[in-house]
Each structure stands twice: as structure tokens, then as C-alpha cells.
Design a protein around this motif. Structure first.
Motif, short mmCIF file in Angstrom:
data_model
loop_
_atom_site.label_atom_id
_atom_site.label_comp_id
_atom_site.label_asym_id
_atom_site.label_seq_id
_atom_site.Cartn_x
_atom_site.Cartn_y
_atom_site.Cartn_z
N ARG A 117 0.81 -1.22 0.00
CA ARG A 117 0.00 0.00 0.00
C ARG A 117 0.84 1.26 0.00
N PRO A 132 0.46 -1.53 11.03
CA PRO A 132 -0.38 -2.66 10.62
C PRO A 132 0.32 -4.01 10.79
N HIS A 161 0.34 -5.01 14.42
CA HIS A 161 -0.99 -5.52 14.80
C HIS A 161 -1.15 -6.97 14.34
N ALA A 186 -11.52 -6.43 19.35
CA ALA A 186 -12.05 -5.32 18.58
C ALA A 186 -13.43 -4.90 19.06
N TYR A 222 -7.49 -7.65 18.28
CA TYR A 222 -7.99 -6.47 17.60
C TYR A 222 -8.24 -6.76 16.12
N LEU A 223 -7.57 -7.77 15.61
CA LEU A 223 -7.41 -7.84 14.18
C LEU A 223 -7.91 -9.12 13.55
N LEU A 255 -11.25 -9.90 12.04
CA LEU A 255 -11.71 -8.85 11.14
C LEU A 255 -11.03 -8.91 9.79
N SER A 306 -11.81 -12.55 6.61
CA SER A 306 -12.83 -11.90 5.78
C SER A 306 -12.68 -12.27 4.33
N MET A 322 -10.67 -0.59 15.38
CA MET A 322 -10.32 -1.60 14.38
C MET A 322 -11.54 -2.15 13.65
N TYR A 351 -6.37 3.95 0.86
CA TYR A 351 -6.09 2.89 1.84
C TYR A 351 -6.44 3.34 3.25
N PRO A 381 -4.35 1.76 10.17
CA PRO A 381 -4.68 1.84 11.59
C PRO A 381 -3.52 2.36 12.44
#
Lengths: 335, 175, 436
Positions: free
Chosen positions: B18, B30, B33, B140, B167-168, B171, B175, C128, C161, C164
Motif C-alpha cells: 500500500r 499494521p 498488529h 475489537a 484487535y485484528l 476482522l 474476511s 479496528m 487505503y 490503523p
């Protein structure tokens, strides 16, 4: 070029010069103190806030004052700028506050600190500090640790100037220590026990303004004012080889880089020169190191008086005194 | 040597993508995390060194960052991390009672982990749930408008949870 | 009933999805901007609208955009500040959770105006679950041709984008946010240079709050002039207010700027009055960082005029008798609340969130917390109150970023307006001494 006044004294400097460096061109009392800025290390400065000054007039074109006090070490000059340092009660009050903050969690262990006598914080506290503390709470403590076999880290004494991290970033290619944690829990650390091991790591000691990083090979050997600093050099393939030998009799107790009147090293030295040549025969001794006559180190050291220099100093003082007495430009600028 | 699962590694590569060429250090937060979710809810030096290698930065750069942000745990935590907000609005609506109740119920102090390793209690600063105060976060999930009864029910429910609160993980990876 | 521009369709079932959002007129600002306007025209409309930054500082958004360095050859970035962490503030969370597409739409239109080809939404890590909501919305926008290459067949392309954070209030300060986005500690940068000249990766960058970017959508749809007609004077448009504390109906409300504060607190349409039939003691009107005001001053200015929900009216009287609209984090304290303890929670917050980079904030915030801790536990002395005020004064204005001010203002104002409560707290200690 930009022409500006600092405490009423006019100075002309190239565009892009910082207020602090412009003040250093004038010299003497108008120079703000600096605990984190270091001219030979990029990106330093702005953090400790002892160099705050008042910009009573932004520039000739835009005479408005700057709304807040600014860090003189990171604020560039402008043509027609009017700066107040020791002529501004507001600046002196703020500086007093900053010194109090810097000392808040400091252990004040000067009697057992190797840096005593050549400590910027000690000097600063002497000039701007209060005799008593208003702080009743427990002071923050950390364990002392060795970072490598030559450097002792007393985190309790650190003022988080970040200079040592810039040394590691800019002089070496492998920084293994940094600032960890956040807020008043921040600390200089390697996180997991790791020796800082590279040819130039010893410079961290020289740039440290306080006794947080000290030379283990010199630890408790002598108070600095009982040593005799001598300029010396040797042919060194790694660095300039220009050093100061801190001697007692014929014994070399410590080797350091040469610092200018603002306590800054311009030519860094390698660890070999610093640690591995403690024999005076390894060096070509040039003569006594000039240390500012206000420093405790210069006690009992006699240097030949340079009359030319003395005359210049007296003249400078006269101009300075005159500058101090200049009437304030107008009330609006004093707000 | 530790390593991400195949799934997490693919996610890590996607995250690094990204940011512009040469700016892969931007993926730091990120990736940390992700690493915390993958490796037992905390960041050991070994995990941080691994994350450093993914971005080709020095380990110290990761330690500096990981210790700065309050969501990263640099010490092990219980399976369910209960983070109770205690700032003004939550305090005005009774967060002190919620914290006291959890302390007594689990027999732990703030910052401690229950003997069975199931719960860690932490107080945190404003989580942006002021209108539904008091609240706590677990993974989360926000648990809002808390009462002592609601906390009891929540803890009973969490006791039987097999998955570590994260937290992550649920999610992003599922997914 | 005030006009709703951001929350108009909040109760529409399925408004979280692209399909429903689009059916309700969503993404029309992108169509209008990309097909009929030049980038500078978009900026011009935002300027005309009088929109001021909704994150707290209230700086005119259009002017901020116009500072972006257009001569630079480097890429430009738009970064959305979704690091909402100001105590008392939860409006951005509400907006992103309920209508994520309005933020995505605003990001596209705004990025087009600024000439950004890559944009980021920096969201606080604790939100989040909203990362997932936003990412889903972004996927839908890509799938429908509103993001990616050649948007709507024009030659404008944009990638967006979500990034977090990981728990640091300081990252709401725009330069700390950029440091954090670069994968570093959230230490604010020294300014100048400002982000518009050297921001993300030293490239020209604009950082805007979620609500600010969302507001660009109605501004482009209705035109800047029309938008500027809503509100009073330089406080134009609508504002999301997060209402919390001792009120009957906490929540997020969209108000037209200019609404009387009294109506906001006591009408059924908004906060519904003070809970448990109690009286109001004090209000923090704009998030924890702004000065606290006692009940009489929040309802009426020192001049005796009714206080309005505008930047100017709330600030009327300066800090002596006024406060700030800030982020719109509206915390109400009833008559039973302890001002000392409330202030203690704020002081603890700022101590916890200080980055530690510059000395007044690093050392001063902890000192203030400790003094307040003593005072509220009955161990404080009368002299502590003056020390507290003096420490706040020595932090204020002397730090790299505004966190120092934010930590100092609540202290100074609480003591200014409620000194008696602090003295009473100190009396507990004096009494203990006497008894001992």
C-alpha cells in the motif's frame, strides 16, 4: 543575507541561519543556552526548549510578533527580525520553568557524577535554576546499565536530548539503541541487552550534555577539575586524531574529542583514539587546552593571557550593555 | 525462527504494497498488529525482529515504535484483555465501579492477569465511546453502557472462549 | 428542526452499503467534480463555503488546501485524520460506522481537488472494527468505478487505503500522524515546514479531519455559497456534536451552527436536559482540551447574551469567561460531579498521552497529575493549587505541539472558575494535620 537584532545588538548573517547561530555570531550573554541542539548533528534541536526566545518582530516586511516563544535553534532568521533573549522577562520566566522541568526527575547526584564540572545541566541550573525544588513526588528511577564494555548509561540523569541517537544514525551504519517508551517513561535503551559496538560509538559520551553516558574507563578516576586537559594529536587512519588528553601528572586518564565553547564536537574521534591510547607517548602534545575561564575545570590552570582577545571581550561587553539599555521599541511588541 | 502463517504472510505483503517503493517502513503499525494477533497477543523481541526483517529495517526501529503505542503489548497478556476506559465521560458514568467490580470478581489488580491466564485487566484512556459510557474494549469489540450485571454476563461468556481476543484476526484474516 | 447534511440518511436501512448510499444520491459530488469542475474549482467552492476544520482547531479548510505546494514535482497526498481521541469526542466514529461511504466520497472529491493520486485514512487503532467497515466501503467503491484507474472514465485515478494507528492520542496532531504513518514513533515535527510543503514522505500533504472531508460532499453538491448561508457569521454549515456525561440523551447530533447552547442541552431534540432531575454544574464544550465553563457562563456570555454553538460565541470573553468549540466534544457535569476529580482524569489522560519529546510537556503533565491525585485524595495542600496553576502556565505555549496547551488549559480554567472546590479539597489535608 539577513540583518536582525538580538537583545538590541545588530548582526548580519546568511539567509537560513537559525536565531541561535546568529546569536553565537555575537557571542556572550545573548547566546541562548542549548541542551539538545548540536550543530554538527542534523535534525537535532527543538526538544529541550531552553533556547526559547521571543520574536518581537517577525521581519521587516511582516513586523508582527510571533505568537509564541520559539526554539531559537530551529527557527530561521528573517531580515528585519527583532529577537529578545535575556531582555525579555517572559523568556527568562519560561526558561526558568524549563530548567525546573529538566531537573524535576534528575537525581541531583552531582557529588558522585563523573560529568560534574563539565555538565551543561549543572551550568544551566546554576544560571537559571531555583535553589529549592517544589517537587514533592518520588523521582523517576531507572537501573544503571552497561551499553558495551566502555559506556555506562545512567538513565536517571538523561534529559532525552536524543543527541546520542543521532550520533548512532549519522556516524555509524548500525544503530542498536534508541528512545523507547513514551512520555516521561521514555528511555534510552537497546531494549534487549546488546553491546553498542562500532568504531565511533564513543562519541555518544561526548555529545551527552549530562552524566547519562559516561566513559567507563574514566569512571571515578578523578574529578575533571583535578585533571589537566591538553590538546594532542596522532596519525589515525580512521579519524582526525585530534583529541584532548585529560591528564594527571604523566598519566592519561581520559581521551575525548575537542569541544568548542558551546560544548560541541566538530571533529569526531574513533574508539581506538579514545580508548586504546592511554599512553602519552602515543600522542603529539600541542599544549594546554583552552577551557572557558568560567569553567570549574580552568581552576588552577594558568594560560597565557591573550591581550587582544581580552580587549575584544571588553568591547563586546560594552556593546552588549548598551544593547540591554536600549528602550523597548514600543509597547505593542512587549505584550 | 518464527514465521507468519501463509495467510498472514500474504496479508503482510499486501499491506506493504500500500505504500510507495522504499517506504515499506510505513507498514510498521499494521504489521505489528498482525504480528500481535498471530503470536499470542504480545510482541516478543523475536517477533519484533521478524517484523523488522519483513520491512528491512533495523530491529531498534521496531522496538522504538512498539514501546510507544499503548495497543502493543511487550509482555504476555491473558487470553482476554479487558480494557476499561476511565477518562472523564466514562468516569462521570461510573467507570470506577466497573473497574472495582472486575478487580474483585477476578481477584486481580489493574495490570495483572488472572491465575488461570484467562483475563488481563487494564485501564485505558478515552476510546471514543463517551456517549455510551461506561465501556470496556475486549479485542475489537466495544462493550458499552456497562452495568455490573452486564460485566458479569460478559465475563461468564468470555470464560468459555477458545479464541484469544484480538484487535485484528477475525476482522482481517477471516474476511 | 435543523438541517441535516451529513446524517440526513442515517436511519435509512442499509445505508452502509454502496447500493443504498448511491440510491440516496451518494457519489454525486464525485460525478459533479470530476465531470464538470477543475480541481481548483473544487477548492474554490470549499473556500466559499467557509468550512472550518472540524477536528478542533477550526482552521479554514479551503485556505489549508490552497497552501499545498503546486510547484513541487513530488506526488501530493491527502491524509484523513480519523485518529479521533479527544476525550468527549466520538462523532467521527459514529459517522464512519453508520455512513462510511460519505467519507469515501469526500476523500475522492477532495483528493481530486488536491491532485492526490494516493490517499490514506489514518484511523485510531482502537476503532479496528471500523477499519473493516471502511475497507468494505472502499472495495465497493473500486468495484463501481469510483476508485482506481480512470474514475468514471475520466483521466483521474486514485488509490485509497485505510491505515490503523495503535493507541496514541498524540497522533491526532497532524505532523505526529504523518510520522506515525511513516512507521515511526508519533513525535510531532517542528514547524515549519508545514505539511502542505513537506508532509508525508516530505511531499506536499493535506491532513483533514473525517467530518471536514465528509462536509465536502454537501458543499460540492449544493455549492459553497449555499452552504455558507447555513450558520452564523464565520461559523458556517452544520457540525456534529458528541454529547456525553450527565445528560438524558447522550449521542451524536448534527446541529446547524448558531443553535443556542441552552436549546442544545435542554431540548428533547438534542440532549434532553440533565439526568436524574439534577442541576447542571459545568460543561466542557469542545473536548477535554478546551477550558471548562460553569453553568451560568456556558448558557450566557459575560455580556449577558445567550451563548450560541458557534466558534465565535463559545470563545466570547477569551479564556476569562469563554471557551472553544474545539472538536465538539460536549461533556456535561451535574451538580454532584467533583471538578477536582474530573480534572484529575484529564490530567492523567494528558500525562499518559504526552509523547515525551519536549521537556515541559513530558515533565509537567506528570507533575500536574500527581498534584491533582494528591488533592482529590485529601493529601493536597493549599499551596499545591498555586503550584498547579504555575506549572500549567509554564507548559502553555512552550512546547513543540499543542498538546502542552491542551494539558494546561483545562487546569487553568478549572481553578479559575472553581477555585473553592480545590481549596475545599486541600482543607481535607489541613484538617487531617490538625487532628493528628
Amino acid at each position: 543575507m539577513a540583518k536582525l537584532t538580538i537583545d538590541g545588538i545588530e548582526v548580519e548573517v546568511p539567509d537560513g541561519t537559525t536565531i541561535l547561530n546568529a546569536a553565537r555570531q555575537i557571542g556572550g550573554e545573548v547566546v541562548p543556552p542549548a541542551m539538545c541542539y548540536y550543530s554538527s548533528l542534523k535534525e537535532t534541536g527543538g526538544k529541550c526548549r531552553v533556547c526559547l526566545v521571543k520574536v518581537a518582530q517577525g521581519s521587516g516586511k511582516d513586523p508582527r510578533p510571533m505568537p509564541k516563544l520559539v526554539a531559537s535553534c530551529r527557527t530561521p532568521v528573517a531580515d528585519g527580525m527583532v529577537v529578545q533573549n535575556i531582555t525579555s522577562p517572559e523568556v527568562l520566566e519560561a526558561r526558568k520553568g524549563v530548567v525546573e522541568f529538566l531537573l524535576l526527575n534528575h537525581p541531583l547526584d552531582c557529588p558522585i557524577c563523573d560529568q560534574a564540572g563539565e555538565c551543561d545541566l549543572q551550568n544551566l541550573a546554576y544560571e537559571h535554576g531555583a535553589a529549592h525544588t517544589r517537587y514533592e513526588e518520588d523521582r523517576r528511577t531507572f537501573d544503571k546499565i552497561d551499553i558495551g564494555d566502555k559506556i555506562k548509561l545512567h538513565m536517571t540523569r538523561c534529559i532525552l536530548c536524543y543527541r546520542c541517537t543521532y550520533v548512532a544514525n549519522q556516524l555509524t551504519d548500525n544503530r542498536v539503541h534508541g528512545v523507547l517508551g513514551r512520555g516521561d517513561k521514555s528511555e534510552i535503551s537497546t531494549y534487549i541487552e546488546k553491546a553498542i559496538d562500532n568504531d565511533f560509538s564513543g562519541n555518544m559520551i561526548d555529545v551527552c550534555p549530562v552524566g547519562a553516558l559516561t566513559d567507563k574507563t574514566f569512571r571515578f578516576k578523578s574529578r575533571v577539575w583535578f585533571t589537566k586537559p591538553m590538546d594532542a594529536h596522532r596519525d589515525c587512519p580512521k579519524c582526525s586524531g585530534k583529541v584532548v588528553l585529560w591528564m594527571k601528572g604523566e598519566e592519561v586518564l581520559r581521551v575525548s574529542a575537542r569541544k568548542d565553547q558551546y560544548g560541541e564536537v566538530k571533529e569526531y574521534i574513533c574508539n581506538e583514539c579514545r580508548y586504546d591510547h592511554k599512553n602519552v607517548k602515543d600522542w603529539t602534545v600541542e599544549g594546554p587546552r583552552h577551557i572557558d575561564h568560567h569553567s570549574v575545570i580552568s581552576q588552577n590552570h594558568y594560560e597565557k593571557i591573550d591581550l587582544q582577545k581580552l580587549k575584544k571581550e571588553v568591547e563586546r561587553q560594552l556593546v552588549f550593555q548598551k544593547g540591554k539599555q536600549l528602550p523597548e521599541p514600543n509597547n505593542a511588541l512587549n505584550g | 525462527m518464527i514465521e507468519f502463517s501463509k495467510e498472514a504472510k500474504a496479508k503482510a505483503d499486501q499491506i506493504i504494497g500500500r505504500y510507495p517503493q522504499g517506504k515499506q517502513k510505513s507498514a510498521m503499525l499494521p504489521l505489528l498488529h498482525l504480528a500481535q494477533s498471530e503470536f499470542d497477543g504480545w510482541l516478543s523481541p523475536e517477533v519484533m525482529d521478524y517484523v523488522a526483517s519483513l520491512m528491512a529495517v533495523k530491529p531498534i526501529e521496531v522496538y522504538e515504535v512498539a514501546t510507544f503505542y499503548s495497543m502493543f503489548n511487550t509482555k504476555p497478556v491473558g487470553k482476554c484483555l479487558l480494557e476499561v476506559c476511565q477518562t472523564s465521560s466514562c468516569w462521570l458514568r461510573g467507570s470506577n465501579e466497573i473497574v472495582d467490580h472486575i478487580r474483585r470478581k477476578l481477584n486481580i489488580e489493574v495490570g495483572e492477569t488472572s491465575a488461570d491466564g484467562m483475563f488481563t485487566l487494564k485501564t485505558v484512556e478515552c476510546l471514543g465511546s463517551c456517549g455510551t459510557a461506561p465501556m470496556l474494549q475486549c479485542g475489537a469489540d466495544f462493550h458499552e453502557n456497562l452495568t455490573v450485571e452486564k460485566v458479569d454476563a460478559l465475563i461468564d461468556e468470555l470464560k468459555n472462549k477458545k479464541e484469544r481476543s484480538s484487535y485484528l484476526k477475525s476482522l482481517v484474516l477471516n474476511s | 428542526m435543523g438541517r441535516k447534511l451529513l446524517l440526513e440518511h442515517i436511519n435509512e436501512p442499509g445505508i452502509q452499503t454502496f447500493e443504498v448510499y448511491r440510491k440516496k444520491g451518494g457519489y454525486s459530488s464525485v460525478e459533479k467534480a470530476l465531470k464538470t469542475m477543475k480541481p481548483d474549482d473544487v477548492t474554490e467552492e470549499v473556500k466559499k463555503s467557509g468550512l472550518r476544520g472540524r477536528g478542533g482547531a477550526g482552521f479554514p479548510a479551503g485556505m489549508k488546501w490552497s497552501f499545498i505546494d503546486k510547484k513541487s514535482e513530488k506526488p501530493r497526498y491527502l491524509v484523513c485524520n480519523a485518529d479521533e481521541s479527544e476525550p468527549g469526542t466520538f462523532k467521527d466514529r459514529y459517522l464512519m460506522e453508520k455512513i462510511p461511504h460519505i467519507l469515501i466520497e469526500g476523500m475522492i472529491t477532495s483528493s481530486y481537488a488536491l491532485g492526490a493520486k494516493t490517499s490514506y485514512i489514518y484511523i485510531r487503532g482502537e476503532y479496528m472494527y471500523i477499519v473493516r467497515i471502511l475497507e468494505k466501503a472502499i472495495e465497493e467503491a473500486y468495484a463501481n468505478g469510483f476508485l482506481g484507474k480512470n474514475i468514471l472514465g475520466t483521466d483521474y485515478s486514485l488509490d485509497l487505503y485505510v491505515h490503523p494507528g495503535a493507541g496514541a492520542y498524540i497522533c491526532g496532531e497532524e505532523t505526529a500522524l504523518l510520522e506515525s504513518l511513516e512507521g515511526k514513533r508519533g513525535n510531532p515535527r517542528l514547524k515549519p515546514p508545514f505539511p502542505a510543503i513537506a508532509g508525508l514522505y516530505a511531499c506536499p500533504t493535506v491532513v483533514n479531519n473525517v467530518e471536514t472531508i465528509a462536509a465536502v460532499v454537501p458543499i460540492i453538491n449544493m455549492g459553497g455559497d449555499e452552504y455558507s448561508k447555513i450558520g452564523v457569521g464565520k461559523s458556517t454549515g452544520t457540525k456534529l456534536i458528541s454529547a456525553s456525561g450527565h445528560i438524558n440523551k447522550p449521542g451524536v447530533y448534527e446541529i446547524e451552527l448558531g443553535l443556542p447552547v441552552e436549546e442544545f442541552i435542554f431540548s428533547e431534540e438534542y440532549c434532553g436536559g440533565i439526568w436524574k432531575d439534577r442541576r447542571m454544574k459545568a460543561v466542557v464544550a469542545g473536548g477535554s482540551s478546551v477550558p471548562i465553563l460553569p453553568a451560568n457562563l456556558i448558557l450566557t456570555t459575560a455580556k449577558g447574551e445567550p451563548r450560541l454553538m458557534t466558534y465565535e460565541s463559545l470563545a466570547d470573553g477569551g479564556f476569562a469567561t469563554g471557551t472553544m468549540l474545539g472538536s465538539g466534544g460536549f461533556i456535561v457535569l451535574d451538580e454532584t460531579a467533583s471538578i477536582v476529580e474530573n480534572l484529575y482524569t484529564f490530567a492523567r489522560f494528558y500525562h499518559h498521552e504526552s509523547c515525551g519529546q519536549c521537556s515541559p510537556c513530558r515533565e509537567g503533565t506528570g507533575w500536574m497529575e500527581k498534584i491533582l491525585h494528591r488533592l482529590q485524595n485529601g493529601h493536597g495542600k493549599k499551596e499545591d493549587i498555586d503550584i498547579l496553576v504555575d506549572v500549567a502556565k509554564k507548559i502553555e505555549g512552550n512546547t513543540i505541539c499543542p498538546l502542552g496547551d491542551a494539558a494546561a488549559w483545562p487546569v487553568a480554567s478549572a481553578v479559575r472558575h472553581f477555585r473553592k472546590e480545590f481549596e475545599e479539597a486541600a482543607l481535607v489535608h489541613a484538617h487531617k494535620e490538625l487532628v493528628a
